[in-house]
Design a protein around this motif. Sequence first.
Motif, short mmCIF file in Angstrom:
data_model
loop_
_atom_site.label_atom_id
_atom_site.label_comp_id
_atom_site.label_asym_id
_atom_site.label_seq_id
_atom_site.Cartn_x
_atom_site.Cartn_y
_atom_site.Cartn_z
N GLU A 1 98.03 -32.51 -54.86
CA GLU A 1 96.84 -32.14 -55.62
C GLU A 1 95.86 -31.33 -54.80
O GLU A 1 94.93 -30.77 -55.36
CB GLU A 1 96.15 -33.42 -56.12
CG GLU A 1 96.94 -34.09 -57.20
CD GLU A 1 96.40 -35.44 -57.54
OE1 GLU A 1 95.39 -35.84 -56.93
OE2 GLU A 1 96.98 -36.11 -58.41
N SER A 2 96.04 -31.27 -53.49
CA SER A 2 95.10 -30.55 -52.65
C SER A 2 95.85 -29.48 -51.89
O SER A 2 96.83 -29.77 -51.21
CB SER A 2 94.43 -31.51 -51.68
OG SER A 2 93.63 -30.82 -50.78
N PRO A 3 95.42 -28.20 -51.96
CA PRO A 3 96.15 -27.14 -51.24
C PRO A 3 96.15 -27.33 -49.73
O PRO A 3 97.10 -26.93 -49.06
CB PRO A 3 95.43 -25.86 -51.64
CG PRO A 3 94.17 -26.28 -52.27
CD PRO A 3 94.34 -27.64 -52.77
N ALA A 4 95.08 -27.96 -49.21
CA ALA A 4 95.03 -28.19 -47.75
C ALA A 4 96.14 -29.16 -47.32
O ALA A 4 96.77 -28.98 -46.27
CB ALA A 4 93.67 -28.74 -47.35
N SER B 1 95.69 -26.00 -36.70
CA SER B 1 95.00 -25.57 -37.91
C SER B 1 95.33 -26.48 -39.08
O SER B 1 94.46 -26.79 -39.91
CB SER B 1 95.35 -24.12 -38.24
OG SER B 1 96.61 -24.03 -38.84
N GLY C 1 93.28 -29.61 -38.68
CA GLY C 1 91.89 -29.38 -39.03
C GLY C 1 91.69 -29.32 -40.53
O GLY C 1 90.74 -29.91 -41.07
N ALA C 2 92.58 -28.62 -41.24
CA ALA C 2 92.44 -28.48 -42.68
C ALA C 2 92.56 -29.82 -43.38
O ALA C 2 91.69 -30.22 -44.18
CB ALA C 2 93.49 -27.50 -43.22
N SER D 1 89.61 -32.20 -42.55
CA SER D 1 88.33 -31.96 -43.21
C SER D 1 88.36 -32.46 -44.65
O SER D 1 87.39 -33.07 -45.13
CB SER D 1 87.99 -30.49 -43.17
OG SER D 1 88.89 -29.75 -43.95
N VAL D 2 89.49 -32.25 -45.35
CA VAL D 2 89.60 -32.73 -46.73
C VAL D 2 89.55 -34.25 -46.77
O VAL D 2 88.86 -34.86 -47.60
CB VAL D 2 90.90 -32.20 -47.37
CG1 VAL D 2 91.17 -32.89 -48.67
CG2 VAL D 2 90.80 -30.72 -47.58
#
Lengths: 197, 201
Positions: free
Chosen positions: A76-79, A131, A134-135, A138-139
Amino acid sequence: MASEPEKVVPPVEAPVAEPEKAALPPSTTRPTDYFAVADVVLRLLVFASALVSVVVMSTSKETEMLPYPRPAKFTESPALIYFVAALSVAGFFSLITTLGSLYSLIKPGCCAKIISHFIVIDVLLLGIVASATGAAGSVTYIGLKGNTYVGWGKICTLYGKFCRYLGASIGVSLFASVMLVLLVLLSVYSLSKKIPK
Amino acid sequence: MKTLETSNGASDSNEGKNRCDEEMVKCRRYEMILRIMGLIFTLVAAIVAGSNKDTESVAISLVDGLPPLHLTLTAKWSYMSSTVYFVAVNAIACAYAAISMAFIALIGGGRERNWKGSILVVALDLTMLALLFSANGASASIGLIALNGNSHTQWHKVCYAFKRYCIQGGAALVISMFGSFFFFCIVLLFTYNLHRTTLNY
């Protein structure tokens, strides 16, 4: 007359003894290359942690009964999708480099140039894994704490198991990036040892 | 005949070493240029992201029948933890680029002589690279959520109301990506130097 057979016998014994001595050294005098062993161990750790992160994130589906069943999954989340993709790539490439350095350990001196090429791959993997961490981090942090200024609510109070799985996966990928840093440092140090002073 | 051959062989190896030393000076210059570029880009990214403040009048419709409510809302970089992390990491990377340039200019007198200092600089370079990439990833993912929203978690999009804020944040992200590329090039340059030095032996 009696001394001559004594003089004749020892030279015959000596050449027989020497081939035995010459046969022993090659198997016992090869020193263990600690750098190559540590290299393989670190690469295996990176592969294992990337695999664990991907598996834990993929199986982190949780369904809660709001009036109707609402599932929470990583798609559900692109990150989080980016996290799974990046760590699978990192796991695949770390598997390849593990096999390469394992082969170099078994047959020493075969692929000396390859070690410096592996350093470039390791630095690229470090960037990708960092990276992705980190992504996803943060989500997950916003899901944990929410953000009142923008009106984004917490979801971890509702989906406890989902958030725990996410947190564990991100922690393991952080460990993988630290291992990658150590790996590059180890490779640089072992290459520098080959330069004679 | 034999003495002529040995003198030719010695001069060839001397030429090889001289070429390596000349290229070392060139590589040192390239490394300084890369560090200066990294410093500039991360500094600009930190400043652009740290001066990101926007006050807009937002129309919020609470009930469908009534006219929308106009609220004056402020969007600031310090309201979001990932932008704070982004500014902090870019500031740290900029400071590190300056300190490492000073360190190399003062102490790095040839790689063979000062290995501990070199390894420290490489270790910190790698750490800065990882931190910069993670800050870029965090800022990009939060920016994507602010742009598109997330219907599954009821996080509504924000960028339609704060256009200047989002554009400035996006520009800071792009500049920081260039800066982290230069940090990556510094590590690659070091590896290339090392590879060429060990090939000669």
